[in-house]
Design a protein around this motif. Structure first.
Motif, short mmCIF file in Angstrom:
data_model
loop_
_atom_site.label_atom_id
_atom_site.label_comp_id
_atom_site.label_asym_id
_atom_site.label_seq_id
_atom_site.Cartn_x
_atom_site.Cartn_y
_atom_site.Cartn_z
N SER A 157 15.60 16.59 21.48
CA SER A 157 14.30 16.86 20.86
C SER A 157 13.50 17.88 21.67
N ARG A 158 13.99 18.23 22.83
CA ARG A 158 13.28 19.21 23.67
C ARG A 158 13.74 20.63 23.33
N ASP A 159 12.93 21.61 23.68
CA ASP A 159 13.32 22.98 23.34
C ASP A 159 14.03 23.68 24.51
N HIS A 160 14.58 22.89 25.42
CA HIS A 160 15.44 23.44 26.47
C HIS A 160 16.81 22.77 26.37
N PRO A 161 17.85 23.46 26.77
CA PRO A 161 19.19 22.90 26.55
C PRO A 161 19.46 21.62 27.33
N MET A 162 19.99 20.66 26.62
CA MET A 162 20.49 19.45 27.27
C MET A 162 21.67 19.84 28.16
N GLN A 163 21.79 19.22 29.32
CA GLN A 163 22.94 19.44 30.19
C GLN A 163 23.37 18.07 30.67
N ARG A 164 24.08 17.36 29.83
CA ARG A 164 24.35 15.96 30.14
C ARG A 164 25.84 15.66 30.16
N LEU A 165 26.19 14.82 31.10
CA LEU A 165 27.56 14.34 31.22
C LEU A 165 27.57 12.86 30.89
N ILE A 166 28.42 12.47 29.94
CA ILE A 166 28.60 11.04 29.68
C ILE A 166 29.85 10.60 30.38
N GLN A 167 29.67 9.59 31.22
CA GLN A 167 30.79 9.04 31.92
C GLN A 167 31.03 7.67 31.33
N GLY A 168 32.24 7.39 30.93
CA GLY A 168 32.51 6.06 30.38
C GLY A 168 33.99 5.80 30.47
N ASP A 169 34.33 4.63 30.90
CA ASP A 169 35.73 4.29 31.10
C ASP A 169 36.50 4.45 29.78
N VAL A 170 37.80 4.54 29.87
CA VAL A 170 38.61 4.67 28.66
C VAL A 170 38.30 3.50 27.74
N GLY A 171 38.11 3.80 26.47
CA GLY A 171 37.85 2.76 25.49
C GLY A 171 36.41 2.31 25.40
N SER A 172 35.51 2.95 26.16
CA SER A 172 34.12 2.50 26.17
C SER A 172 33.36 2.98 24.94
N GLY A 173 33.97 3.87 24.16
CA GLY A 173 33.33 4.29 22.91
C GLY A 173 32.44 5.51 23.04
N LYS A 174 32.97 6.56 23.65
CA LYS A 174 32.20 7.79 23.81
C LYS A 174 32.16 8.58 22.50
N THR A 175 33.24 8.49 21.71
CA THR A 175 33.35 9.36 20.55
C THR A 175 32.22 9.13 19.54
N ILE A 176 31.88 7.89 19.30
CA ILE A 176 30.85 7.62 18.29
C ILE A 176 29.50 8.18 18.76
N VAL A 177 29.26 8.10 20.06
CA VAL A 177 28.01 8.64 20.59
C VAL A 177 27.97 10.16 20.38
N ALA A 178 29.13 10.80 20.60
CA ALA A 178 29.21 12.24 20.36
C ALA A 178 28.96 12.55 18.89
N ALA A 179 29.50 11.71 18.02
CA ALA A 179 29.33 11.96 16.58
C ALA A 179 27.85 11.84 16.19
N LEU A 180 27.16 10.89 16.76
CA LEU A 180 25.74 10.73 16.47
C LEU A 180 24.96 11.96 16.91
N ALA A 181 25.30 12.46 18.09
CA ALA A 181 24.63 13.67 18.59
C ALA A 181 24.91 14.83 17.64
N ALA A 182 26.17 14.93 17.19
CA ALA A 182 26.55 16.02 16.28
C ALA A 182 25.73 15.95 15.00
N LEU A 183 25.49 14.73 14.51
CA LEU A 183 24.72 14.58 13.27
C LEU A 183 23.28 15.03 13.45
N GLN A 184 22.76 14.76 14.62
CA GLN A 184 21.38 15.17 14.87
C GLN A 184 21.26 16.70 14.78
N ALA A 185 22.27 17.39 15.32
CA ALA A 185 22.26 18.86 15.25
C ALA A 185 22.48 19.33 13.82
#
Ligand code: ADP
Ligand code: MG
Length: 694
Positions: A282-310
């Motif tokens: 929601s900010r007007d400067h680029p996000m620079q974020r790293l998501i760290q999550g063990d295998v199987g922790s469910g990173k993909t769905i979080v990425a999909a939600l971010a994609a939808l926001q864009a």
């Protein structure tokens, strides 16, 4: 002065030599001074053969007892000598001049320096440095001899000569101090010029042991300076990025709809990370974020939600994965989740037919496809986005910093100070100290919770003798509805042989149990074949998938609950953990069998032990770091221009926090003293890295 003086101003350096020096990143005289010894040879003392340890570099003195040439097309020279302890040693030369052979006369003495080895006939040195004498032994060195990193066509001797010249110049034209003198004094660290002199020419009263262990104040001082420079650079990179503008994305109705349709609800950790991302976007400067999550922790769905926001804000999203299989899985997930919401997903890989590719590129260029999924194919020149607003990179440790930047530039072509938001995801849990130094330019979110109902994977470690039993057991399991992977890891560096091993195992199963539904997948298959086999496995039309390590990252078939890994002793911890993470993704209790070929080395044994004991990615990463060191753990990131010259993030952990504090002090003073930062960056990063202090 020395930071401007080109190397060609030294004696003996012409254009050719300068070119070779350039390969080592050495352009100006100052660079030579910062070309620090890798290690030191100790020729200040003699070692008696009865106290010598195999594998150590030692200097000996012994009487020559015989010399002979071994017959053959290329004779070797073998000199035997005996020292005062009465032990014999062989000095072996594969390359030598006939006159050299004649020098070794019986009854003369030899002083030799090399690594002590155990040869076929006892103690041995291969191609030692040596001197022969009759009565008076040559004087021992009184300082350690530095050993510099060399490059092809530029040997140790030439480097030593050049660095000597540089040191003479240093005494005439001292370098400017990069750190605060009081800060150094309270930590009892020397000034820069003193530190450099000590490291290139340690004096007899310097503690040699301390130098060898990298604990000398002169070394510590340089280590700190390098770490400070690295921290400053990361900060500036970040700041530079932060000054850019990015589109602001508001609330996403599509994301809400997707959440409502999912068969599960987000874990607390996923929710927290999703909120952080929403805020960033929601900010007007680029996000620079790293998501760290063990295998199987469910990173993909979080990425999909971010994609939808864009996408809801009218922007495009690029999603990059390190392998085609993983990219394909992402495409499947994104299609499944986003297309019902009316959002088109484009797909690029290296093997699309020309017409298909043109069609995809067109959709991306026109902006019709809001989402583009692919491998590094997304970096190619021909890919032009209409309005790229977010870049998502999965399994980031496989990509270099430079690749990340190049994707950024795709979006920056129109307006220079525009940058897309950036989200990277990694399953490699990075220990804190390492994260601070290597990812200092990113914000880090951790998904530290697995979806509910997951049970820890039970791991057994078995000798390869049990292979037949394991196969039979697997067959019976599959009869009862279990789905399994059988992984044949890299046998050789060649993909062909690797595929062969998997093929052989596949054939064995087919022969033993013709009714078994077995699939085979490896890197040499066509993309479409791979996809179809994965799909069949995913739909449970296959019971067993025999695979190479191509399935290492990201493959997601929740019903699979048994994994066999052959030759597990050949794999590193991170890789084993990734592979094992392909099971245990559903509610079923999962099992993993690690088959090994005896005998096991001590480290392989340790690795397998850790795998049996824990499922915790963080623990495994810590161990991995301990066993392998940070360079390998981080992969390309470490060699992506942020490579350290003298500091070692693990050995020098204790300095990381002080360096960070000092870096912040420096940055605070930067307004009044910007030169200091330039000076440090030129010294340590040279001209190799393109991030310039803004
Ligand atoms: P990774 O973090 O390794 O990329 P994935 O995103 O592939 O993990 O997720 C692993 C599996 O868990 C997928 O099948 C996914 O649909 C499922 N999953 C993700 N989040 C949840 C959740 N909150 N509850 C249940 N299952 C989930
Ligand atoms: Mg994943």
């Amino acid at each position: 002065m020395l930071e401007q003086m080109h190397v060609t101003s030294l004696k003996g350096v012409g254009d050719k030599q300068a070119e070779k020096l350039e390969k080592l990143g050495l352009r100006v005289v100052q660079d030579l001074l910062f070309h620090l010894p890798l290690r030191y040879q100790d020729k200040t003392k003699l070692t008696s053969l009865d106290e010598a340890i195999i594998g150590q570099e030692i200097q000996i003195e012994a009487e020559i007892t015989s010399q002979r040439l071994t017959p053959g097309r290329r004779p070797t020279l073998m000199v035997q000598a005996r020292d005062t302890s009465g032990h014999s040693i062989g000095l072996r030369f594969f390359h030598f001049h006939p006159s050299q052979a004649r020098q070794f006369k019986r009854g003369e003495f030899v002083r030799a320096f090399a690594e002590l080895r155990s040869g076929p006939n006892g103690l041995e040195m291969v191609h030692p440095q040596y001197q022969i004498f009759t009565h008076t032994p040559p004087a021992l060195d009184d300082t350690l001899t530095p050993v510099y990193p060399t490059t092809e066509g530029l040997g140790q001797a030439s480097l030593v000569k050049l660095i000597k010249q540089a040191i003479t110049l240093l005494k005439q034209y001292p370098l400017a101090e990069g750190l605060d003198l009081d800060w150094l004094k309270t930590r009892q660290l020397p000034a820069i010029n003193q530190a450099l002199l000590t490291l290139h020419q340690p004096q007899p009263d310097d503690d040699l042991g301390q130098i060898k262990r990298f604990e000398h104040p002169a070394q510590q001082r340089l280590i700190v300076e390098e770490l400070v420079t690295q921290q400053v650079s990361l900060f500036l990179m970040r700041q530079q990025q932060e000054r850019r503008y990015a589109p602001q994305f508001g609330d996403s109705p599509s994301a809400q709809r997707l959440l409502a349709q999912l068969p599960f609800s987000l874990t607390g950790a996923q929710q927290r990370v999703w909120q952080q991302i929403q805020q960033d976007l929601s900010r007007d400067h680029p996000m620079q974020r790293l998501i760290q999550g063990d295998v199987g922790s469910g990173k993909t769905i979080v990425a999909a939600l971010a994609a939808l926001q864009a996408a809801d804000a009218g922007y495009q999203v690029a999603i990059m994965a390190p392998t085609e299989i993983l990219a394909e899985q992402h495409r499947n997930h994104f299609c499944e989740w986003l297309e019902p919401l009316g959002i088109e997903v484009a797909w690029l890989n290296g093997r699309l037919k020309t017409a298909e590719k043109r069609d995809m590129l067109e959709k991306i260029t026109q902006g019709q496809a809001k989402i583009a999924v692919g491998t590094h194919a997304l970096f190619q020149e021909s890919v032009q986005f209409n309005q790229l607003g977010l870049v998502i990179i999965d399994e980031q440790h496989r990509f270099g910093v430079h690749q990340r930047l190049s994707l950024n530039q795709k979006a920056q072509s129109e307006t220079k100070d525009f940058a897309p938001h950036q989200l990277t995801m990694t399953a490699t849990p990075i220990p804190r100290t390492l994260a601070m130094t290597a990812y200092g330019d990113l914000d880090i979110s951790v998904i530290d919770e697995l979806p509910p109902g997951r049970q820890p994977i039970d791991t057994a470690v078995l000798n390869n003798h049990k292979r037949q039993e394991v196969m039979a057991h697997l067959y019976h399991q599959c009869q009862q509805g279990v789905q399994a992977y059988w992984v044949c890891p890299l046998i050789d560096e060649s993909e062909a042989l690797d595929a062969q091993a998997a093929q052989t195992t596949y054939d064995e199963f087919k022969q033993l149990w013709p009714d078994m539904r077995v699939g085979l997948i490896h890197g040499r298959l066509k993309s479409a074949e791979k996809q179809s086999i994965m799909q069949q496995f995913s739909d449970h039309h296959l019971d067993l998938l025999v695979a190479t390590t191509v399935i290492e990252v990201g493959v997601n078939v929740p019903n699979a609950s048994l994994m066999i890994i052959e030759n597990a002793e050949r794999l590193g911890l991170a890789q084993l953990h990734q592979l094992r993470g392909r099971v245990g993704r559903g509610a079923k209790k999962s099992h993993c069998v690690l088959l090994y070929q005896a005998p096991l080395s001590a480290t392989a044994k340790a690795r397998l032990q850790i795998m049996r004991e824990t499922n915790d990615g963080f623990l495994i990463a810590e161990e991995d770091l301990r066993i392998r060191g940070p360079g390998e753990v981080l992969g390309t990131r470490q060699t992506g221009g942020l490579q350290l010259r003298i500091a070692d993030i693990q050995r020098d952990q204790a300095w990381i926090e002080p360096a960070q504090t000092a870096a912040h002090d420096l940055l605070r003073l930067a307004a009044s003293d910007p030169e200091r930062i330039n000076l440090l960056q030129q010294r340590w990063i040279g001209t190799k890295v393109e991030y310039k202090h803004a």
